[in-house]
Design a protein around this motif. Structure first.
Motif, PDB file in Angstrom:
ATOM      1  N   ASN A 215       0.876  -1.159   0.000  1.00 19.22           N
ATOM      2  CA  ASN A 215       0.000   0.000   0.000  1.00 19.22           C
ATOM      3  C   ASN A 215       0.917   1.213   0.000  1.00 19.22           C
ATOM      4  O   ASN A 215       1.643   1.398   0.984  1.00 19.22           O
ATOM      5  CB  ASN A 215      -0.867  -0.012   1.265  1.00 19.22           C
ATOM      6  CG  ASN A 215      -1.631   1.265   1.482  1.00 19.22           C
ATOM      7  OD1 ASN A 215      -1.655   2.141   0.644  1.00 19.22           O
ATOM      8  ND2 ASN A 215      -2.257   1.373   2.653  1.00 19.22           N
ATOM      9  N   PRO A 216       1.030   1.999  -1.075  1.00 14.14           N
ATOM     10  CA  PRO A 216       0.049   2.176  -2.149  1.00 14.14           C
ATOM     11  C   PRO A 216       0.420   1.599  -3.522  1.00 14.14           C
ATOM     12  O   PRO A 216      -0.402   1.696  -4.422  1.00 14.14           O
ATOM     13  CB  PRO A 216       0.019   3.706  -2.277  1.00 14.14           C
ATOM     14  CG  PRO A 216       1.461   4.096  -2.077  1.00 14.14           C
ATOM     15  CD  PRO A 216       1.987   3.131  -1.039  1.00 14.14           C
ATOM     16  N   THR A 217       1.615   1.025  -3.725  1.00  9.28           N
ATOM     17  CA  THR A 217       2.047   0.786  -5.124  1.00  9.28           C
ATOM     18  C   THR A 217       1.556  -0.533  -5.704  1.00  9.28           C
ATOM     19  O   THR A 217       1.565  -0.715  -6.916  1.00  9.28           O
ATOM     20  CB  THR A 217       3.588   0.792  -5.231  1.00  9.28           C
ATOM     21  OG1 THR A 217       4.111  -0.291  -4.440  1.00  9.28           O
ATOM     22  CG2 THR A 217       4.177   2.099  -4.768  1.00  9.28           C
TER      23      THR A 217
ATOM     24  N   TYR B 149      -4.931  -1.003  -4.443  1.00  6.81           N
ATOM     25  CA  TYR B 149      -4.732   0.422  -4.711  1.00  6.81           C
ATOM     26  C   TYR B 149      -4.085   0.635  -6.068  1.00  6.81           C
ATOM     27  O   TYR B 149      -3.307  -0.206  -6.526  1.00  6.81           O
ATOM     28  CB  TYR B 149      -3.798   1.038  -3.662  1.00  6.81           C
ATOM     29  CG  TYR B 149      -4.241   0.798  -2.253  1.00  6.81           C
ATOM     30  CD1 TYR B 149      -5.219   1.599  -1.666  1.00  6.81           C
ATOM     31  CD2 TYR B 149      -3.698  -0.243  -1.519  1.00  6.81           C
ATOM     32  CE1 TYR B 149      -5.627   1.362  -0.359  1.00  6.81           C
ATOM     33  CE2 TYR B 149      -4.108  -0.488  -0.221  1.00  6.81           C
ATOM     34  CZ  TYR B 149      -5.080   0.326   0.357  1.00  6.81           C
ATOM     35  OH  TYR B 149      -5.492   0.086   1.638  1.00  6.81           O
TER      36      TYR B 149
ATOM     37  N   PHE C 118      -1.682   3.737  -7.777  1.00  3.35           N
ATOM     38  CA  PHE C 118      -0.900   4.896  -7.339  1.00  3.35           C
ATOM     39  C   PHE C 118      -0.343   5.593  -8.586  1.00  3.35           C
ATOM     40  O   PHE C 118       0.860   5.585  -8.842  1.00  3.35           O
ATOM     41  CB  PHE C 118       0.221   4.404  -6.429  1.00  3.35           C
ATOM     42  CG  PHE C 118       0.895   5.485  -5.621  1.00  3.35           C
ATOM     43  CD1 PHE C 118       0.164   6.321  -4.796  1.00  3.35           C
ATOM     44  CD2 PHE C 118       2.283   5.642  -5.670  1.00  3.35           C
ATOM     45  CE1 PHE C 118       0.792   7.300  -4.036  1.00  3.35           C
ATOM     46  CE2 PHE C 118       2.916   6.611  -4.906  1.00  3.35           C
ATOM     47  CZ  PHE C 118       2.164   7.442  -4.088  1.00  3.35           C
TER      48      PHE C 118
ATOM     49  N   ARG D 219      -3.514   8.325  -4.699  1.00  4.61           N
ATOM     50  CA  ARG D 219      -3.844   6.913  -4.481  1.00  4.61           C
ATOM     51  C   ARG D 219      -5.349   6.740  -4.494  1.00  4.61           C
ATOM     52  O   ARG D 219      -6.069   7.517  -3.861  1.00  4.61           O
ATOM     53  CB  ARG D 219      -3.305   6.430  -3.133  1.00  4.61           C
ATOM     54  CG  ARG D 219      -3.489   4.912  -2.954  1.00  4.61           C
ATOM     55  CD  ARG D 219      -3.358   4.487  -1.500  1.00  4.61           C
ATOM     56  NE  ARG D 219      -4.533   4.876  -0.725  1.00  4.61           N
ATOM     57  CZ  ARG D 219      -4.740   4.554   0.559  1.00  4.61           C
ATOM     58  NH1 ARG D 219      -3.827   3.834   1.205  1.00  4.61           N
ATOM     59  NH2 ARG D 219      -5.824   4.947   1.191  1.00  4.61           N
TER      60      ARG D 219
END
Ligand SMILES: Cc1ncc(COP(=O)(O)O)c(C=O)c1O
Length: 383
Positions: free
Chosen positions: A169-171, A317, A319, A358
């Motif tokens: 989180n987030p990638t 997510y 991003f 995000r």
């Protein structure tokens, strides 16, 4: 007030989301949860626990039946035979991270965070008084990537903890097993606590479970794995998670658990047992839903000429980096005020992320598609 606390800032997520948190006009993609209510069989287990009178304090490291269920689950998913003394349930996963931070760092010690990172992590480590710095994943050939060498180079003489989160989180980055092996070797050699946040371990799209330190770290290793129920079983409001730590830390975890929360809520623990015992089909259903949502996001944002978006390998997510976004906070504010869509501004996920935002795609596909249309309109309006 301790200066370390006075210096803490609300995260960019709280800053944007709290003023309109439950506003029904907003499509909320800002917080890390979906719009799926916790499954009925889990809710029923908790209701039964209330009716049967399980309203008392629980063991500070979690009910024995819950720890047994966690052991059975982890043994099955990872093909291991975990020592039950290594399992603790102090409350939420966030509580597990807090205890790991308290045990490993404080004033005069340094913590290294693999970023981009969820902002709560930075604040939790800073709240101990520790000095914090970052080693950043970067995009290579359209994928998020991090060399173990970069982490090794960022370690200092006073480093006492490294925090890593995979799936991220987030990638959406998933750490390769070989990188975990190198990191473990580093932490063994330097006696650094490796805090491995694995809460998205089952939110993975091309495999059943993400690589985990649980298959590598022995009881002698300075490794604390944090995991929980929020994401894989859609139980965010239940505040329930677990830690896997060396058995020799168990007493310290019990003491800290008493200080912070006196243990996890009794009633919720029955929901956790049901989730682990009967929740495999649920994990699969949620994962399929999220995989479809990821495809929708890639179809819309992945093709936009001003957006760079590596396909997330896990977690829920996206991003994206947007050319010409200006300030990520200003973008998120405009999107909220003019288009009624809530996203999190990139600046809050560690250094060098102000061109990003995000979004959480764990939403029903219709709502997500509507939100993406509005996001594209907002990006284009800022052309
Ligand atoms: C990376 C990461 N770690 C930990 C947590 C906290 O999980 P919990 O709800 O179990 O406290 C989250 C929640 O968003 C998260 O994204």
């Amino acid at each position: 007030m301790r200066p370390e606390i006075e210096d803490l800032e609300p995260s960019g997520i709280a800053r944007i989301a709290l003023p309109r948190f439950t506003d029904p006009d907003v499509i909320p993609l800002w917080i890390g949860e979906g719009d799926t209510i916790t499954a009925e069989f889990i809710r029923e287990a908790a209701k039964r626990a209330i009716d049967e009178g399980h309203t008392f304090y629980a063991h500070t490291r979690g009910r024995a039946e819950l720890r047994d269920a966690i052991k059975a689950y982890l043994d099955r998913v990872y093909g291991i035979d975990l020592d039950p003394e290594r399992i603790s349930v102090p409350g939420s996963s966030m509580m597990g991270i807090t205890l790991a931070a308290q045990m490993s760092v404080g004033h005069g010690r340094h913590a290294l965070i693999v970023s981009p990172n969820w902002p709560n992590i930075e604040n939790t480590l800073r709240a101990t008084g520790a000095d914090v710095s970052f080693v950043r994943q970067r995009v290579e050939n359209g994928r998020w990537h991090l060399d173990a060498q970069d982490i090794i180079a960022a370690v200092r003489a006073d480093t006492h903890a490294i925090y890593i989160n995979s799936p991220c989180n987030p990638t959406g980055w998933i750490v390769p097993q070989t990188t975990l092996e190198s990191l473990l070797a580093l932490c063994r050699e330097r006696n650094i606590v490796l805090i491995s946040d694995e809460v998205y371990h089952r939110t993975v799209f091309d495999r059943d479970v993400a690589p985990s330190l649980i298959t590598l770290a022995g009881d002698d290793d300075p490794v604390i794995i944090v995991n929980g129920f929020s994401k894989a079983w859609a139980m965010t409001g239940w505040r329930l998670g677990w830690m896997i730590a060396p058995a020799r830390y168990a007493t310290h975890i019990a003491v800290l658990s008493e200080c912070f929360n006196t243990g996890a809520p009794s009633i919720m623990q029955f929901g956790g047992i049901a989730a682990l015992r009967d929740g495999e089909a649920l994990v699969e259903t949620l994962r399929t839903q999220y995989a479809g949502a990821r495809d929708i996001v890639m179809e819309v944002l992945g093709r936009h000429p001003r957006v760079a978006l590596p396909q997330p390998e896990g977690a829920f997510y996206a991003f994206p980096r947007v050319d010409g976004i200006g300030s990520s906070l200003a973008f998120a504010e405009k999107l909220l005020q003019e288009y009624d869509v809530g996203v999190a501004p990139g600046y809050t996920f560690g250094p060098d992320n102000d061109e990003h935002f995000r979004l959480c795609f764990a939403q029903s596909h219709g709502r997500l598609t509507e939100a993406l249309g509005r996001i594209v309109a907002c990006i284009d309006a800022r052309g």
